[in-house]
Design a protein around this motif. Sequence first.
Motif, PDB file in Angstrom:
ATOM      1  N   PRO A 224      -6.294   3.009  -1.092  1.00 32.20           N
ATOM      2  CA  PRO A 224      -5.049   2.340  -1.782  1.00 32.20           C
ATOM      3  C   PRO A 224      -5.269   0.951  -1.583  1.00 32.20           C
ATOM      4  O   PRO A 224      -5.890   0.338  -1.070  1.00 32.20           O
ATOM      5  CB  PRO A 224      -3.743   2.900  -0.382  1.00 32.20           C
ATOM      6  CG  PRO A 224      -4.739   3.367   0.674  1.00 32.20           C
ATOM      7  CD  PRO A 224      -6.069   3.406   0.094  1.00 32.20           C
TER       8      PRO A 224
ATOM      9  N   ARG B 253       1.717   7.192  -6.494  1.00 32.64           N
ATOM     10  CA  ARG B 253       0.609   8.337  -6.925  1.00 32.64           C
ATOM     11  C   ARG B 253       1.370   9.639  -6.593  1.00 32.64           C
ATOM     12  O   ARG B 253       1.193  10.611  -7.439  1.00 32.64           O
ATOM     13  CB  ARG B 253      -0.361   8.025  -6.280  1.00 32.64           C
ATOM     14  CG  ARG B 253      -1.415   6.864  -6.750  1.00 32.64           C
ATOM     15  CD  ARG B 253      -2.745   6.620  -6.235  1.00 32.64           C
ATOM     16  NE  ARG B 253      -3.479   6.029  -6.925  1.00 32.64           N
ATOM     17  CZ  ARG B 253      -4.738   5.828  -6.837  1.00 32.64           C
ATOM     18  NH1 ARG B 253      -5.408   6.609  -6.392  1.00 32.64           N
ATOM     19  NH2 ARG B 253      -5.439   5.021  -7.679  1.00 32.64           N
TER      20      ARG B 253
ATOM     21  N   ASP C 247      -0.315   3.597 -11.218  1.00 40.13           N
ATOM     22  CA  ASP C 247      -0.841   2.277 -10.676  1.00 40.13           C
ATOM     23  C   ASP C 247       0.402   1.355 -11.610  1.00 40.13           C
ATOM     24  O   ASP C 247       0.683   0.417 -11.100  1.00 40.13           O
ATOM     25  CB  ASP C 247      -1.925   1.783 -11.383  1.00 40.13           C
ATOM     26  CG  ASP C 247      -3.173   2.541 -10.404  1.00 40.13           C
ATOM     27  OD1 ASP C 247      -2.546   2.951  -9.325  1.00 40.13           O
ATOM     28  OD2 ASP C 247      -4.348   2.743 -10.530  1.00 40.13           O
ATOM     29  N   ARG C 248       0.731   1.584 -13.032  1.00 39.23           N
ATOM     30  CA  ARG C 248       1.655   0.986 -13.542  1.00 39.23           C
ATOM     31  C   ARG C 248       3.001   0.974 -12.685  1.00 39.23           C
ATOM     32  O   ARG C 248       3.764   0.104 -13.026  1.00 39.23           O
ATOM     33  CB  ARG C 248       1.830   1.371 -15.082  1.00 39.23           C
ATOM     34  CG  ARG C 248       0.801   0.399 -15.898  1.00 39.23           C
ATOM     35  CD  ARG C 248       0.731   0.912 -17.301  1.00 39.23           C
ATOM     36  NE  ARG C 248       0.228   2.212 -17.548  1.00 39.23           N
ATOM     37  CZ  ARG C 248       0.183   2.975 -18.387  1.00 39.23           C
ATOM     38  NH1 ARG C 248       1.100   2.948 -19.470  1.00 39.23           N
ATOM     39  NH2 ARG C 248      -0.569   4.038 -18.755  1.00 39.23           N
TER      40      ARG C 248
ATOM     41  N   ARG D  25       2.096   1.859  -3.626  1.00 39.01           N
ATOM     42  CA  ARG D  25       0.951   2.489  -4.237  1.00 39.01           C
ATOM     43  C   ARG D  25       0.846   3.866  -4.047  1.00 39.01           C
ATOM     44  O   ARG D  25       0.641   4.850  -5.068  1.00 39.01           O
ATOM     45  CB  ARG D  25      -0.354   1.617  -4.291  1.00 39.01           C
ATOM     46  CG  ARG D  25      -1.413   2.177  -5.193  1.00 39.01           C
ATOM     47  CD  ARG D  25      -2.336   1.121  -5.542  1.00 39.01           C
ATOM     48  NE  ARG D  25      -3.184   1.375  -6.429  1.00 39.01           N
ATOM     49  CZ  ARG D  25      -4.605   1.589  -6.313  1.00 39.01           C
ATOM     50  NH1 ARG D  25      -5.044   0.916  -5.073  1.00 39.01           N
ATOM     51  NH2 ARG D  25      -5.303   1.987  -7.126  1.00 39.01           N
ATOM     52  N   SER D  26       0.609   4.372  -2.778  1.00 38.41           N
ATOM     53  CA  SER D  26       0.623   5.912  -2.533  1.00 38.41           C
ATOM     54  C   SER D  26       1.810   6.620  -2.997  1.00 38.41           C
ATOM     55  O   SER D  26       1.591   7.713  -3.313  1.00 38.41           O
ATOM     56  CB  SER D  26       0.475   5.852  -1.005  1.00 38.41           C
ATOM     57  OG  SER D  26      -0.787   5.052  -0.536  1.00 38.41           O
TER      58      SER D  26
ATOM     59  N   PHE E 100      -2.851   9.012 -12.492  1.00 33.92           N
ATOM     60  CA  PHE E 100      -3.199   7.730 -11.876  1.00 33.92           C
ATOM     61  C   PHE E 100      -3.113   6.493 -12.340  1.00 33.92           C
ATOM     62  O   PHE E 100      -2.427   5.623 -11.727  1.00 33.92           O
ATOM     63  CB  PHE E 100      -4.706   8.122 -11.025  1.00 33.92           C
ATOM     64  CG  PHE E 100      -4.457   8.960  -9.763  1.00 33.92           C
ATOM     65  CD1 PHE E 100      -3.411   9.521  -9.358  1.00 33.92           C
ATOM     66  CD2 PHE E 100      -5.839   9.218  -9.219  1.00 33.92           C
ATOM     67  CE1 PHE E 100      -3.439  10.372  -8.099  1.00 33.92           C
ATOM     68  CE2 PHE E 100      -5.595   9.940  -7.896  1.00 33.92           C
ATOM     69  CZ  PHE E 100      -4.748  10.452  -7.579  1.00 33.92           C
ATOM     70  N   GLU E 101      -3.156   6.286 -13.705  1.00 35.05           N
ATOM     71  CA  GLU E 101      -3.173   5.255 -14.434  1.00 35.05           C
ATOM     72  C   GLU E 101      -1.586   4.926 -14.453  1.00 35.05           C
ATOM     73  O   GLU E 101      -1.278   3.891 -14.392  1.00 35.05           O
ATOM     74  CB  GLU E 101      -3.469   5.492 -15.897  1.00 35.05           C
ATOM     75  CG  GLU E 101      -5.135   5.211 -16.024  1.00 35.05           C
ATOM     76  CD  GLU E 101      -5.816   5.596 -17.183  1.00 35.05           C
ATOM     77  OE1 GLU E 101      -6.888   5.562 -17.557  1.00 35.05           O
ATOM     78  OE2 GLU E 101      -4.780   5.583 -18.173  1.00 35.05           O
TER      79      GLU E 101
ATOM     80  N   SER F 292       3.791   1.459  -9.851  1.00 36.71           N
ATOM     81  CA  SER F 292       3.890   0.746  -8.510  1.00 36.71           C
ATOM     82  C   SER F 292       3.923  -0.753  -8.623  1.00 36.71           C
ATOM     83  O   SER F 292       4.617  -1.443  -8.249  1.00 36.71           O
ATOM     84  CB  SER F 292       2.648   1.104  -7.620  1.00 36.71           C
ATOM     85  OG  SER F 292       1.397   0.766  -8.040  1.00 36.71           O
ATOM     86  N   LEU F 293       3.267  -1.246  -9.834  1.00 37.88           N
ATOM     87  CA  LEU F 293       3.639  -2.645 -10.265  1.00 37.88           C
ATOM     88  C   LEU F 293       4.753  -2.776 -10.350  1.00 37.88           C
ATOM     89  O   LEU F 293       5.507  -3.703 -10.247  1.00 37.88           O
ATOM     90  CB  LEU F 293       2.537  -2.983 -11.330  1.00 37.88           C
ATOM     91  CG  LEU F 293       2.111  -4.308 -11.770  1.00 37.88           C
ATOM     92  CD1 LEU F 293       1.613  -5.133 -10.402  1.00 37.88           C
ATOM     93  CD2 LEU F 293       1.498  -4.536 -12.955  1.00 37.88           C
TER      94      LEU F 293
ATOM     95  N   ASP G 279       0.937  -1.232  -0.041  1.00 34.10           N
ATOM     96  CA  ASP G 279       0.035  -0.113   0.125  1.00 34.10           C
ATOM     97  C   ASP G 279       0.775   1.432   0.074  1.00 34.10           C
ATOM     98  O   ASP G 279       0.434   2.334  -0.605  1.00 34.10           O
ATOM     99  CB  ASP G 279      -0.923   0.025   1.122  1.00 34.10           C
ATOM    100  CG  ASP G 279      -0.381  -0.031   2.563  1.00 34.10           C
ATOM    101  OD1 ASP G 279       0.916  -0.836   2.392  1.00 34.10           O
ATOM    102  OD2 ASP G 279      -0.781   0.335   3.549  1.00 34.10           O
TER     103      ASP G 279
ATOM    104  N   GLN H  99     -11.306   4.479  -7.576  1.00 39.68           N
ATOM    105  CA  GLN H  99     -10.264   3.935  -7.011  1.00 39.68           C
ATOM    106  C   GLN H  99      -9.363   4.878  -6.119  1.00 39.68           C
ATOM    107  O   GLN H  99      -8.055   4.855  -6.302  1.00 39.68           O
ATOM    108  CB  GLN H  99      -9.463   3.166  -7.945  1.00 39.68           C
ATOM    109  CG  GLN H  99      -9.922   2.445  -9.031  1.00 39.68           C
ATOM    110  CD  GLN H  99      -8.981   1.701 -10.179  1.00 39.68           C
ATOM    111  OE1 GLN H  99      -8.039   2.571 -10.367  1.00 39.68           O
ATOM    112  NE2 GLN H  99      -9.285   0.548 -10.411  1.00 39.68           N
TER     113      GLN H  99
END
Lengths: 195, 234
Positions: free
Chosen positions: A195, A21, B192-193, A17-18, B188-189, B195-196, A14, A192
């Motif tokens: 997180p 962003r 997400d990519r 991810r944050s 944001f898209e 972070s993956l 998590d 979405q």
Amino acid sequence: METHRESVDPVADDVVRSFARAAILAALLGATAPVSIPIPISPVPITLQVLFVFLAGLYLGPVWGPFSVLLYLTAGAVGLPVFAEMKSGIGILFGQTGGYLWGYVVAAWLIGVMVHRGTELRDPAEQPLPIVVVALVASMVVIYGMGVGYMAWLLELELLEAVAMGMVPFLVGDLLKMVAAVAIVKSKRITQVRP
Amino acid sequence: MLSYEPDETIAHRLDPRSKLAVQIGFAATALAHTSLPALVVLSAVTGVVLAAARVRLLETLYAYRFALVVLAIAPLVAAVTFGSPWIDVEDGLTSLRASYRVLLILLVSAAYVRSTPVRHSRSAIQRTIPGKPGQMLGIGVALVFRFLPVLRGDLRTIREAMAVRLGTERGALERLSTIGLLGLTRAFERADRLSLALQARCFAWNPTLPPLSFSRVDYPILAFAVVLALSALL
């Protein structure tokens, strides 16, 4: 040859991810520096920066929102041309617009605290409209308070003179940005959030 | 545009941490003093710093031209008074001195920008700020550098698409919310990519960084930074 042993300490999912962003939003804040939209009533065109500061607070919350803005300031301080008119350097953070820039960090935090009320992120679209509006207005007051106050102190201007230089020309544009931020939240097209 | 330029100057050989310290010390003392003798000393220091990093003065002033306009207008605004005598010269001069020191702060930071590559700055941030916040800030800055051109491209695409659909004829509010919405969605898209990808590459709290070390020249520079910072208290 000496070998060096160290175990890997992976970052939690998590947080990754944050963090991703926040980093991308910081880059977006930087990318908006050269974009401007002319408006008929004011001599100063609108830049998008404040809009994305609002969105950082609204969608990243009280921890990652200000962190994102801080990343933007740090990247600018060490030499990326992300400040208005493609400038960079630590001097800008102490220069006549420095108060506004530091104000962005506080503003993103304030919006995050008021809209999310805790580190658990909530969808801003589901929050009552008055809370969102009050949070935006409060953050605007903080940005102008810090920006104009610092400019007046730094350039040895009277408060009214600083307001005339650093607030009046931007006011119409910033009101429009607040309305735009509310419209984006209410459109419910940013999904979405969690997180 | 100001950016890093490879060169062989003293400033390029210094550790980024001592350069950052000098800038902060300089800003602290410049913000504390506006007397004429102080400005002369500060100008001399600025001159030495610019020479040490071989910064071209005219080019740099040109890069800062918009900031200079504001700095030039401030004394005029300060000087104008309502009612007789209309122009207060004393007020204007005070503001002029205050504006001048801001210019000096900007020039000193230009020397840092010209003499320091990004990865050195990142390393300096990560080694100066302890623990996880420092790590996050260091990696984050590197990511911002990497993604800035990508997101500029995204914004350009959005604006071109809007222009083709006569977006430039629409009201400012509609344009603002469209750019904001599309910009954020795309960002944001990408996040997400990203972070993956970070997870796939075992994104960790303890990666290996380029080494930084203080050389003999750095110590006097660091001492100078402390002197500058302390002179703010004079």
